[in-house]
Design a protein around this motif. Sequence first.
Motif, PDB file in Angstrom:
ATOM      1  N   GLN A 104       0.812  -1.211   0.000  1.00  0.00           N
ATOM      2  CA  GLN A 104       0.000   0.000   0.000  1.00  0.00           C
ATOM      3  C   GLN A 104       0.845   1.261   0.000  1.00  0.00           C
ATOM      4  OE1 GLN A 104      -2.554  -0.623   3.429  1.00  0.00           O
ATOM      5  NE2 GLN A 104      -4.172  -1.544   2.184  1.00  0.00           N
ATOM      6  N   SER A 105       2.071   1.160   0.508  1.00  0.00           N
ATOM      7  CA  SER A 105       2.930   2.342   0.625  1.00  0.00           C
ATOM      8  C   SER A 105       3.994   2.441  -0.461  1.00  0.00           C
ATOM      9  CB  SER A 105       3.616   2.361   1.999  1.00  0.00           C
ATOM     10  OG  SER A 105       4.451   1.219   2.152  1.00  0.00           O
ATOM     11  N   ASP A 106       4.181   1.388  -1.220  1.00  0.00           N
ATOM     12  CA  ASP A 106       5.243   1.370  -2.227  1.00  0.00           C
ATOM     13  C   ASP A 106       4.669   0.911  -3.571  1.00  0.00           C
ATOM     14  OD1 ASP A 106       7.500   0.961  -3.799  1.00  0.00           O
ATOM     15  OD2 ASP A 106       8.689   0.088  -2.167  1.00  0.00           O
ATOM     16  N   GLU A 107       4.249   1.862  -4.393  1.00  0.00           N
ATOM     17  CA  GLU A 107       3.621   1.537  -5.666  1.00  0.00           C
ATOM     18  C   GLU A 107       4.572   0.803  -6.604  1.00  0.00           C
ATOM     19  OE1 GLU A 107       1.191   3.731  -9.337  1.00  0.00           O
ATOM     20  OE2 GLU A 107       2.110   4.932  -7.738  1.00  0.00           O
ATOM     21  N   LYS A 108       5.842   1.174  -6.579  1.00  0.00           N
ATOM     22  CA  LYS A 108       6.826   0.521  -7.447  1.00  0.00           C
ATOM     23  C   LYS A 108       6.958  -0.957  -7.088  1.00  0.00           C
ATOM     24  CE  LYS A 108      11.575   0.960  -9.143  1.00  0.00           C
ATOM     25  NZ  LYS A 108      12.848   1.747  -9.042  1.00  0.00           N
ATOM     26  N   PHE A 109       7.006  -1.243  -5.794  1.00  0.00           N
ATOM     27  CA  PHE A 109       7.091  -2.628  -5.339  1.00  0.00           C
ATOM     28  C   PHE A 109       5.837  -3.399  -5.738  1.00  0.00           C
ATOM     29  CE2 PHE A 109       5.840  -5.705  -2.043  1.00  0.00           C
ATOM     30  CZ  PHE A 109       6.871  -6.618  -2.164  1.00  0.00           C
ATOM     31  N   THR A 110       4.674  -2.772  -5.573  1.00  0.00           N
ATOM     32  CA  THR A 110       3.406  -3.420  -5.917  1.00  0.00           C
ATOM     33  C   THR A 110       3.384  -3.830  -7.386  1.00  0.00           C
ATOM     34  OG1 THR A 110       2.231  -2.120  -4.260  1.00  0.00           O
ATOM     35  CG2 THR A 110       0.901  -3.119  -6.006  1.00  0.00           C
ATOM     36  N   LYS A 111       3.803  -2.916  -8.264  1.00  0.00           N
ATOM     37  CA  LYS A 111       3.812  -3.226  -9.694  1.00  0.00           C
ATOM     38  C   LYS A 111       4.827  -4.303 -10.030  1.00  0.00           C
ATOM     39  CE  LYS A 111       2.086   1.230 -11.320  1.00  0.00           C
ATOM     40  NZ  LYS A 111       2.336   2.427 -12.158  1.00  0.00           N
ATOM     41  N   ARG A 112       5.975  -4.264  -9.332  1.00  0.00           N
ATOM     42  CA  ARG A 112       7.015  -5.256  -9.603  1.00  0.00           C
ATOM     43  C   ARG A 112       6.557  -6.646  -9.211  1.00  0.00           C
ATOM     44  NH1 ARG A 112      12.701  -4.930  -6.456  1.00  0.00           N
ATOM     45  NH2 ARG A 112      11.249  -5.297  -4.737  1.00  0.00           N
ATOM     46  N   ILE A 113       5.990  -6.790  -7.997  1.00  0.00           N
ATOM     47  CA  ILE A 113       5.579  -8.113  -7.534  1.00  0.00           C
ATOM     48  C   ILE A 113       4.403  -8.632  -8.346  1.00  0.00           C
ATOM     49  CG2 ILE A 113       3.953  -7.375  -5.726  1.00  0.00           C
ATOM     50  CD1 ILE A 113       6.519 -10.162  -5.278  1.00  0.00           C
ATOM     51  N   ALA A 114       3.452  -7.755  -8.683  1.00  0.00           N
ATOM     52  CA  ALA A 114       2.291  -8.165  -9.471  1.00  0.00           C
ATOM     53  C   ALA A 114       2.716  -8.587 -10.867  1.00  0.00           C
ATOM     54  CB  ALA A 114       1.273  -7.030  -9.541  1.00  0.00           C
ATOM     55  N   GLU A 115       3.649  -7.854 -11.443  1.00  0.00           N
ATOM     56  CA  GLU A 115       4.134  -8.190 -12.782  1.00  0.00           C
ATOM     57  C   GLU A 115       4.809  -9.550 -12.799  1.00  0.00           C
ATOM     58  OE1 GLU A 115       7.850  -6.430 -14.707  1.00  0.00           O
ATOM     59  OE2 GLU A 115       6.251  -5.369 -15.777  1.00  0.00           O
ATOM     60  N   LYS A 116       5.666  -9.797 -11.803  1.00  0.00           N
ATOM     61  CA  LYS A 116       6.345 -11.090 -11.732  1.00  0.00           C
ATOM     62  C   LYS A 116       5.346 -12.233 -11.590  1.00  0.00           C
ATOM     63  CE  LYS A 116      10.751  -9.959 -11.847  1.00  0.00           C
ATOM     64  NZ  LYS A 116      11.650 -10.439 -12.939  1.00  0.00           N
ATOM     65  N   LEU A 117       4.372 -12.061 -10.702  1.00  0.00           N
ATOM     66  CA  LEU A 117       3.373 -13.107 -10.493  1.00  0.00           C
ATOM     67  C   LEU A 117       2.609 -13.399 -11.776  1.00  0.00           C
ATOM     68  CD1 LEU A 117       1.932 -12.079  -7.002  1.00  0.00           C
ATOM     69  CD2 LEU A 117       3.316 -14.095  -7.518  1.00  0.00           C
ATOM     70  N   MET A 118       2.156 -12.352 -12.459  1.00  0.00           N
ATOM     71  CA  MET A 118       1.360 -12.553 -13.668  1.00  0.00           C
ATOM     72  C   MET A 118       2.171 -13.176 -14.794  1.00  0.00           C
ATOM     73  SD  MET A 118      -1.295  -9.340 -13.786  1.00  0.00           S
ATOM     74  CE  MET A 118      -0.078  -8.042 -13.525  1.00  0.00           C
TER      75      MET A 118
END
Length: 234
Positions: A104-118
């Motif tokens: 919730q506090s780190d948008e860059k991390f959120t996009k990185r982890i979501a991208e890897k998972l997908m």
Amino acid sequence: MEEITPKEKIKPIDQKGISNELVSELFNPTFDLSIDYSEIYIDDLIENETLKEIPIIKSIVGIVRTGIAINQFWFAKKLLTFISSFNDGSINQKKLERFRTKVQSDEKFTKRIAEKLMIYIDRNVEIGKTIIISNLFKAYVNEKLTYSQFIQILTTLDGLNPKAYEGFLDLERFGHEITSNNHTSCGPRNFEYETLIISGGFATEPGDWFSGFKLTDDGEKLYKYGIKPIKKDI
């Protein structure tokens, strides 16, 4: 059948919002978790209007008619399976909240982890690997794996033959290690299993004996956190 123009066939995925949609579903699923989505068929998904209204599924599938975008429905099925498995209640609540705060506090991390998972989920050709990825991700959120360990195992897992899962279970009876000292007590060996795991990058042949077998550190983690939890389903 009604003719469909090329522009109608596949609606482009909103790359900007889909990462947030995936993370949102992980923490607050908007679908029935009591359903085993690994057992549903693509036809069932196509005909289920409720499932198609789930935000992330809607983004992936877009405008779909019968016979169109089957790959997107297959990806949707895997995502539903992944999210459902993630929400099985096995994650420590404090660690889950800590992870939630981070995304919730780190948008860059959120996009990185979501991208890897997908990316890794999309590459799966069988649903069992999706469940294993979910188990490994839960181990990461539970702080049993570091981010780099999680990604390294996923990268190697991508090329592992699914038949090797049974091999991990079979080789458990002698601790996933065969040496010159214990090989006579191991009984009949399944060299096909051993070969699949070694060629998949999760085991080696120890140098002290020409016919040995030993899981790598990644192999041990894959078994402990990814494969063993679904032992009954393999």
